[in-house]
Scaffold this motif. Structure first.
Motif, PDB file in Angstrom:
ATOM      1  N   ASN A  26       0.809  -1.219   0.000  1.00  0.00           N
ATOM      2  CA  ASN A  26       0.000   0.000   0.000  1.00  0.00           C
ATOM      3  C   ASN A  26       0.842   1.269   0.000  1.00  0.00           C
ATOM      4  OD1 ASN A  26      -2.545  -1.359   0.115  1.00  0.00           O
ATOM      5  ND2 ASN A  26      -2.082  -1.841   2.244  1.00  0.00           N
ATOM      6  N   GLY A  27       2.170   1.115  -0.034  1.00  0.00           N
ATOM      7  CA  GLY A  27       3.050   2.273  -0.079  1.00  0.00           C
ATOM      8  C   GLY A  27       3.475   2.811   1.270  1.00  0.00           C
ATOM      9  N   ARG A  28       3.032   2.178   2.360  1.00  0.00           N
ATOM     10  CA  ARG A  28       3.430   2.611   3.698  1.00  0.00           C
ATOM     11  C   ARG A  28       4.865   2.169   3.976  1.00  0.00           C
ATOM     12  NH1 ARG A  28      -1.925   0.307   6.297  1.00  0.00           N
ATOM     13  NH2 ARG A  28      -0.997  -1.427   5.198  1.00  0.00           N
ATOM     14  N   ILE A  29       5.681   3.071   4.467  1.00  0.00           N
ATOM     15  CA  ILE A  29       7.064   2.739   4.807  1.00  0.00           C
ATOM     16  C   ILE A  29       7.060   1.937   6.100  1.00  0.00           C
ATOM     17  CG2 ILE A  29       9.317   3.656   5.478  1.00  0.00           C
ATOM     18  CD1 ILE A  29       8.736   6.010   3.586  1.00  0.00           C
ATOM     19  N   VAL A  30       7.640   0.725   6.034  1.00  0.00           N
ATOM     20  CA  VAL A  30       7.655  -0.164   7.194  1.00  0.00           C
ATOM     21  C   VAL A  30       9.067  -0.346   7.755  1.00  0.00           C
ATOM     22  CG1 VAL A  30       5.556  -1.378   6.534  1.00  0.00           C
ATOM     23  CG2 VAL A  30       7.762  -2.211   5.705  1.00  0.00           C
ATOM     24  N   ILE A  42      18.496  -7.098   6.788  1.00  0.00           N
ATOM     25  CA  ILE A  42      17.211  -6.727   7.388  1.00  0.00           C
ATOM     26  C   ILE A  42      16.575  -7.978   7.969  1.00  0.00           C
ATOM     27  CG2 ILE A  42      14.907  -5.755   6.956  1.00  0.00           C
ATOM     28  CD1 ILE A  42      16.128  -4.416   4.439  1.00  0.00           C
ATOM     29  N   ASP A  43      16.099  -7.883   9.191  1.00  0.00           N
ATOM     30  CA  ASP A  43      15.375  -8.984   9.825  1.00  0.00           C
ATOM     31  C   ASP A  43      13.973  -9.040   9.213  1.00  0.00           C
ATOM     32  OD1 ASP A  43      14.041 -10.764  11.464  1.00  0.00           O
ATOM     33  OD2 ASP A  43      14.672  -9.816  13.328  1.00  0.00           O
ATOM     34  N   ALA A  44      13.695 -10.087   8.458  1.00  0.00           N
ATOM     35  CA  ALA A  44      12.408 -10.200   7.761  1.00  0.00           C
ATOM     36  C   ALA A  44      11.226 -10.293   8.723  1.00  0.00           C
ATOM     37  CB  ALA A  44      12.423 -11.396   6.820  1.00  0.00           C
ATOM     38  N   SER A  45      11.471 -10.694   9.971  1.00  0.00           N
ATOM     39  CA  SER A  45      10.357 -10.779  10.929  1.00  0.00           C
ATOM     40  C   SER A  45       9.810  -9.398  11.281  1.00  0.00           C
ATOM     41  CB  SER A  45      10.791 -11.516  12.199  1.00  0.00           C
ATOM     42  OG  SER A  45      11.703 -10.736  12.948  1.00  0.00           O
ATOM     43  N   LEU A  46      10.576  -8.341  10.970  1.00  0.00           N
ATOM     44  CA  LEU A  46      10.115  -6.971  11.210  1.00  0.00           C
ATOM     45  C   LEU A  46       9.216  -6.457  10.091  1.00  0.00           C
ATOM     46  CD1 LEU A  46      13.503  -5.414  12.388  1.00  0.00           C
ATOM     47  CD2 LEU A  46      11.617  -6.241  13.816  1.00  0.00           C
ATOM     48  N   LEU A  47       9.145  -7.212   8.988  1.00  0.00           N
ATOM     49  CA  LEU A  47       8.399  -6.775   7.806  1.00  0.00           C
ATOM     50  C   LEU A  47       7.066  -7.504   7.717  1.00  0.00           C
ATOM     51  CD1 LEU A  47      11.362  -6.934   5.260  1.00  0.00           C
ATOM     52  CD2 LEU A  47      10.602  -4.969   6.614  1.00  0.00           C
ATOM     53  N   PRO A  48       6.063  -6.861   7.109  1.00  0.00           N
ATOM     54  CA  PRO A  48       4.770  -7.542   6.946  1.00  0.00           C
ATOM     55  C   PRO A  48       4.886  -8.670   5.924  1.00  0.00           C
ATOM     56  CG  PRO A  48       4.751  -5.451   5.782  1.00  0.00           C
ATOM     57  CD  PRO A  48       6.050  -5.509   6.553  1.00  0.00           C
ATOM     58  N   LYS A  49       4.137  -9.728   6.137  1.00  0.00           N
ATOM     59  CA  LYS A  49       4.139 -10.837   5.182  1.00  0.00           C
ATOM     60  C   LYS A  49       3.450 -10.396   3.896  1.00  0.00           C
ATOM     61  CE  LYS A  49       4.373 -14.521   8.601  1.00  0.00           C
ATOM     62  NZ  LYS A  49       5.713 -14.160   8.867  1.00  0.00           N
ATOM     63  N   GLY A  50       3.952 -10.904   2.787  1.00  0.00           N
ATOM     64  CA  GLY A  50       3.397 -10.553   1.489  1.00  0.00           C
ATOM     65  C   GLY A  50       4.423  -9.820   0.650  1.00  0.00           C
ATOM     66  N   THR A  51       3.950  -8.989  -0.249  1.00  0.00           N
ATOM     67  CA  THR A  51       4.819  -8.257  -1.166  1.00  0.00           C
ATOM     68  C   THR A  51       5.263  -6.938  -0.560  1.00  0.00           C
ATOM     69  OG1 THR A  51       3.661  -9.227  -3.051  1.00  0.00           O
ATOM     70  CG2 THR A  51       4.979  -7.268  -3.482  1.00  0.00           C
ATOM     71  N   CYS A  52       6.560  -6.699  -0.616  1.00  0.00           N
ATOM     72  CA  CYS A  52       7.142  -5.428  -0.181  1.00  0.00           C
ATOM     73  C   CYS A  52       8.029  -4.903  -1.298  1.00  0.00           C
ATOM     74  CB  CYS A  52       7.989  -5.620   1.075  1.00  0.00           C
ATOM     75  SG  CYS A  52       7.054  -5.997   2.555  1.00  0.00           S
ATOM     76  N   PHE A  53       8.339  -3.631  -1.241  1.00  0.00           N
ATOM     77  CA  PHE A  53       9.238  -3.013  -2.204  1.00  0.00           C
ATOM     78  C   PHE A  53      10.418  -2.420  -1.462  1.00  0.00           C
ATOM     79  CE2 PHE A  53       5.073  -3.088  -4.113  1.00  0.00           C
ATOM     80  CZ  PHE A  53       5.350  -3.677  -5.337  1.00  0.00           C
ATOM     81  N   VAL A  54      11.620  -2.758  -1.913  1.00  0.00           N
ATOM     82  CA  VAL A  54      12.851  -2.293  -1.277  1.00  0.00           C
ATOM     83  C   VAL A  54      13.475  -1.246  -2.181  1.00  0.00           C
ATOM     84  CG1 VAL A  54      15.108  -2.962  -0.397  1.00  0.00           C
ATOM     85  CG2 VAL A  54      13.178  -4.546  -0.206  1.00  0.00           C
ATOM     86  N   ARG A  55      13.618  -0.032  -1.661  1.00  0.00           N
ATOM     87  CA  ARG A  55      14.221   1.066  -2.418  1.00  0.00           C
ATOM     88  C   ARG A  55      15.580   1.385  -1.815  1.00  0.00           C
ATOM     89  NH1 ARG A  55      12.566   5.112  -5.775  1.00  0.00           N
ATOM     90  NH2 ARG A  55      10.400   4.503  -5.496  1.00  0.00           N
TER      91      ARG A  55
END
Length: 70
Positions: A26-30, A42-55
């Motif tokens: 949804n474009g929210r910076i996590v 990056i510890d993936a457990s800190l990220l939401p499950k599903g699709t993310c975008f890394v810039r």
């Protein structure tokens, strides 16, 4: 950007002092951080499950990669 998909640690290869930003579908910076070395982890457990975008942003520009978090 590996491994992809990820469930533990994500490694981003970039130059030192690059800004690494992860956003959800949804474009929210996590996640945001400045890379201290050329291999940023990056510890993936800190990220939401599903699709993310890394810039990765440097003084020369930016690039974006898609990451699947399990």
């Amino acid at each position: 950007l590996y491994p992809n998909p990820a469930s533990d640690i994500v490694t981003v290869e970039c130059i030192e002092n690059a800004t690494v930003t992860v956003s959800d579908i949804n474009g929210r910076i996590v996640y945001t951080s400045t890379a201290a070395t050329t291999t940023h982890r990056i510890d993936a457990s800190l990220l939401p499950k599903g699709t993310c975008f890394v810039r990765v942003t440097t003084t020369d520009g930016s690039s974006v990669g898609k990451l699947i978090v399990r």
